[in-house]
Design an enzyme around this catalytic site. Structure first.
Site, PDB file in Angstrom:
ATOM      1  N   SER A 144       0.842  -1.195   0.000  1.00  0.00           N
ATOM      2  CA  SER A 144       0.000   0.000   0.000  1.00  0.00           C
ATOM      3  C   SER A 144       0.876   1.244   0.000  1.00  0.00           C
ATOM      4  O   SER A 144       1.977   1.233   0.567  1.00  0.00           O
ATOM      5  CB  SER A 144      -0.898   0.026   1.238  1.00  0.00           C
ATOM      6  N   TYR A 157      -1.638   1.140  10.736  1.00  0.00           N
ATOM      7  CA  TYR A 157      -1.772   0.382   9.497  1.00  0.00           C
ATOM      8  C   TYR A 157      -0.597   0.673   8.561  1.00  0.00           C
ATOM      9  O   TYR A 157      -0.002  -0.248   7.996  1.00  0.00           O
ATOM     10  CB  TYR A 157      -3.090   0.752   8.812  1.00  0.00           C
TER      11      TYR A 157
END
Length: 251
Positions: A144, A157
């Protein structure tokens, strides 16, 4: 074996209910893939995903897999590879977590880290060893852009994805020349079930766009894929901003 364009005939999805992974699987089945293994926690959702892929003409199997149970990873992957060669492993499991809640509850934050990073390290190494033993194959890791630089809004995250991204890049270097190809995919904000209800970020993308980028990356034998591609330039700029400036940005 993969075809002349690098597309797999057989696919193992680690995270068998992932919307992005299933979208990629459907796209690959339409091209070339004939055998699919979906690895995930036993559930009606996993069986439904398998049934839907079977309607596309693929031979689809499920295998129990839990990112939080690394002691069982060798057995789970061993069962799959014992049935025949796997051309591509798609490492697609992960959880977003809830930043505000997880800051107040360290145990929840640890679960995000253990799922996204520790579980991926374990599964990634077992997959790499199996691919290397057969002498060919691709390991595709869904990372990501959140891992490129920690943001106040999602640093738990983001830090887990930063660790995963660094691990996958290093693994790719370690496997260079062995016949095993590692490709890291860095999507931006993906409009999916996992992000439903969250404010949409600039340059948001879709599972379909990520799947198309995975296919193109396989054909090109890319090592890093950005989705959308313009994020490569954007993140290069953000990564080098002074911390005081970056802290004030609405990101």
């Amino acid at each position: 074996m993969k075809d002349a364009f690098g597309l797999p005939q057989s696919l193992l999805v680690l995270g068998g209910t992932s919307q992005i992974a299933l979208t990629a699987a459907r796209r690959l089945i339409a091209r070339r893939t004939r055998t699919v293994w979906l690895a995930g926690r036993p559930s009606p959702a996993l069986e439904t995903a398998a049934s839907q892929l079977r309607t596309l003409g693929a031979d689809v199997h499920t295998v129990p897999f839990d990112a939080l149970d690394p002691d069982a990873h060798e057995t789970a992957l061993g069962k799959v590879f014992a049935e025949g060669d796997i051309d591509m492993v798609l490492l697609a499991f992960g959880i977003l977590g809830d930043q505000a809640h997880d800051e107040r509850d360290p145990a929840s934050a640890v679960r995000v880290a253990q799922t996204n990073y520790t579980g991926a390290v374990s599964a990634g190494l077992h997959a790499a060893r199996a691919l290397q033993s057969q002498g060919h194959g691709s390991l595709v890791v869904l990372s990501s852009v959140a891992g490129e630089r920690a943001r106040r809004a999602d640093f738990i995250y983001g830090s887990s994805k930063a660790g995963l991204d660094a691990f996958a890049q290093g693994l790719g270097d370690a496997l260079h020349g062995t016949g095993v190809h590692v490709m890291v995919v860095r999507p931006g904000f993906v409009r999916s079930k996992m992000t439903a209800g969250l404010p949409q970020a600039p340059m948001a993308t879709t599972p379909e766009a990520v799947a198309a980028a995975v296919e193109l990356g396989l054909r090109r034998r890319s090592e890093t894929v950005w989705v959308p591609g313009a994020l490569r330039v954007v993140m290069a700029g953000l990564r080098h901003l002074p911390r005081g400036v970056f802290r004030r940005l609405p990101v």
